[in-house]
Design a protein around this motif. Structure first.
Motif, short mmCIF file in Angstrom:
data_model
loop_
_atom_site.label_atom_id
_atom_site.label_comp_id
_atom_site.label_asym_id
_atom_site.label_seq_id
_atom_site.Cartn_x
_atom_site.Cartn_y
_atom_site.Cartn_z
N THR A 146 0.82 -1.21 0.00
CA THR A 146 0.00 0.00 0.00
C THR A 146 0.86 1.26 0.00
OG1 THR A 146 -0.17 -0.02 2.43
CG2 THR A 146 -1.91 -1.15 1.19
N TRP A 147 2.00 1.23 0.71
CA TRP A 147 2.87 2.42 0.73
C TRP A 147 3.64 2.58 -0.58
CZ3 TRP A 147 1.99 6.23 3.79
CH2 TRP A 147 1.39 6.01 5.03
N VAL A 150 1.37 4.51 -2.77
CA VAL A 150 1.35 5.95 -2.44
C VAL A 150 2.42 6.69 -3.24
CG1 VAL A 150 1.86 7.59 -0.58
CG2 VAL A 150 0.34 5.67 -0.14
N SER A 232 -4.31 9.71 -5.03
CA SER A 232 -3.44 9.66 -3.86
C SER A 232 -4.25 9.58 -2.57
CB SER A 232 -2.52 10.88 -3.83
OG SER A 232 -3.25 12.08 -3.65
N ILE A 233 -5.40 10.26 -2.52
CA ILE A 233 -6.26 10.16 -1.33
C ILE A 233 -6.68 8.71 -1.10
CG2 ILE A 233 -8.54 10.75 -0.41
CD1 ILE A 233 -6.54 12.98 -0.11
N TYR A 236 -3.63 6.71 0.16
CA TYR A 236 -3.26 7.03 1.55
C TYR A 236 -4.23 6.39 2.55
CZ TYR A 236 0.63 10.34 1.03
OH TYR A 236 1.86 10.91 0.80
N ALA A 239 -3.34 2.73 2.77
CA ALA A 239 -2.08 2.51 3.49
C ALA A 239 -2.27 2.70 4.99
CB ALA A 239 -1.01 3.47 2.97
N GLY A 240 -3.05 3.69 5.38
CA GLY A 240 -3.31 3.91 6.81
C GLY A 240 -4.03 2.73 7.44
N THR A 243 -1.67 -0.29 7.79
CA THR A 243 -0.69 -0.13 8.87
C THR A 243 -1.31 -0.43 10.24
OG1 THR A 243 0.45 1.58 7.57
CG2 THR A 243 0.93 1.48 9.93
#
Length: 509
Positions: A146-147, A150, A232-233, A236, A239-240, A243
């Motif tokens: 996921t990162w 980004v 990108s939204i 992100y 990815a959040g 994590t």
């Protein structure tokens, strides 16, 4: 009949420690009648059977089993969302990265392709190292992917976003075979199918969100900078979530309960690791004809679902231009209906144990649903497509946990990860074939021909399912173990009951 607590000093079968234990047991009843020992306590004290003192015949359900299945469902959801997030807005990503539709189709198909070679070492790891290591690797790789995405939000970085998607596809290999194994390790025999359905539920929910959210977060705008911002939204947010889930798994996910939940698991744990051979297990599965029929029929059904999901945007846009958001909602309808079907089927299996009959009925209705969908897609009424898609999803997606649980029944005591791995490998192979094949047919002959192409294979799968012999080995193992425990209890009762009333009068003081 000889009373085991009498004349023990003259009996060579009792050593000093056993005599001391027996006298303590009997003295309790004589010196304190208000705390007299009942039959069950006498049996436990004398150690005639090992029903309660040996884990081989003790089972227990822990409340934290629900935490385990919730964590699994969460990271399965996060990974499944990424599988379809490109395909459902196929035309938008084509424009942003300046690639053709086939390249975006591969963003979905890479999940299928990666699975095929990597499932074998991952299944070996699952059998050898257990659930926790597999969960940690799944969430770590998923988080990394996921990162990477980004960092890929530039028009010339399609290869970077493909790399991130590859990481997600690799993570999926550690996920798809887990539901049946997790259910068997943590849940009782009366809830194992429901637990497996909940595990699959997370994957389906992820696909549902993948259908719904990307068209909302990433509108079809012409300004590339604005489009990059929206993409990108989405990346992100993903990815959040990945994590947070990784951190939760690190601190909360456990390997297995201290005491197994079922007698079948007792039997599985009693097998020494050195006696297990992964290759021998694979060979036994390949020689299991009912299971191999299920492998092929499962692959046909789920492969059709993968193809429909990947190409849904293209099919809807062809007949309903500009309806990207509704294409996502139709995909959502398919999966939500399938989630309901999965839970209903799981509960039904736990209640009835009719694995063969339920699997065949759901498979047949998947075929019927696909035929109806094919004939109604081009009628020009979106509400009709919503209805037919929901019916298709209820049965086609609802079939997923049925296949897992039926496979475990047919292959017990082989590892659940191995049998599930073969099922999913078949699904990925047919998924690639059907996605490419249906895509080419749609390009040359239209969506109706492409959908009929899938209908033919669903009919073949239905016929194959009808020929699967219903050999429910896990159920037999549970019943056999229960009968053995019952026979031990009867034998102990036969020893103790005739002399129960004499204990306080004849036991040494």
């Amino acid at each position: 009949m000889f009373h085991p607590c009498l004349n023990m000093g003259d009996n060579p079968d009792f050593d000093d420690e056993e005599i001391k234990e027996e006298k303590t047991c009997l003295d309790l009843g004589k010196t304190n009648p208000s705390k007299s020992v009942d039959l069950e306590e006498q049996i436990e004290c004398t150690s005639i059977p090992n029903v309660n003192k040996d884990n081989t015949t003790t089972t227990h359900l822990y409340k934290r089993r629900w935490v385990m299945v919730f964590l699994f469902s969460s990271y399965s959801l996060c990974n499944a969302f990424q599988w379809i997030q490109y395909g459902i807005i196929n035309n938008i990503f084509m424009k942003f990265y300046n690639v053709d539709s086939f390249a975006i189709d591969w963003m979905s198909m890479i999940y299928m392709l990666t699975y095929i070679p990597f499932i074998w070492p991952v299944s070996w790891l699952l059998d050898k190292k257990g659930l926790r290591l597999i969960a940690l690797m799944a969430t770590a790789i998923n988080c990394l992917g996921t990162w990477i995405k980004v960092a890929s939000v530039k028009q010339n970085l399609f290869w970077v976003t493909m790399l991130g998607q590859f990481a997600g596809s690799l993570s999926q290999v550690f996920i798809l075979g887990m539901p049946s194994r997790l259910a068997s390790v943590w849940f009782g025999s009366e809830e194992v199918s429901t637990a497996c359905s909940i595990g699959v539920f997370g994957n389906q929910m992820g696909i549902a969100i993948g259908f719904l959210v990307p068209p909302i977060l990433v509108p079809n705008v012409d300004d590339m900078d604005d489009l990059a911002y929206h993409i990108s939204i989405m990346f992100y947010i993903t990815a959040g979530m990945a994590t947070v889930i990784f951190i939760l798994v690190v601190f909360l996910f456990q390997e297995k309960p201290e005491i197994p939940p079922t007698l079948a698991q007792v039997q599985a744990r009693s097998t020494p690791p050195e006696e297990y051979s992964y290759m021998a297990s694979i060979l036994r599965l390949l020689r299991n004809l009912p299971f191999m029929l299920l492998v092929i029929s499962y692959g046909l059904n789920v492969g059709c679902f993968y193809a429909v999901s990947t190409l849904l945007n293209r099919m809807i846009i062809e007949h309903y231009p500009g309806e990207e958001v509704n294409a996502g909602r139709i995909g959502l309808t398919i999966v939500i209906a399938g989630m309901v079907g999965s839970l209903i089927c799981g509960i039904w299996l736990d209640k009835t144990k009719t694995y063969k009959q339920t699997t065949l009925a759901v498979y047949l209705m998947s075929f019927v649903g696909m035929v109806v969908y094919a004939f109604t897609l081009n009628l020009g009424h979106l509400w009709v497509v919503f209805v037919t898609s929901g019916a298709l999803g209820f049965f086609m997606t609802g079939y997923l946990p049925l296949g897992f649980e039926f496979a475990v029944e047919l292959t017990f005591p082989e590892g659940e990860g191995t049998s599930s791995g073969l099922l999913n490998c078949s699904a990925q192979i047919f998924g690639i074939i059907f996605t490419i094949g249906q895509g080419k047919i749609i390009d040359h002959f239209g969506t109706f021909a492409g959908n009929i192409f899938l209908c033919v294979f669903l009919l073949i799968g239905t016929i194959m399912t009808a020929f699967i012999k219903s050999d429910l080995r896990r159920q037999k193992a549970n019943h056999l173990a229960e009968n053995q425990v019952a026979s031990v209890s009867v034998s102990v009762s036969a020893i103790w009951c005739p002399v129960k009333g004499d204990v306080s009068d004849t036991a040494p003081g």
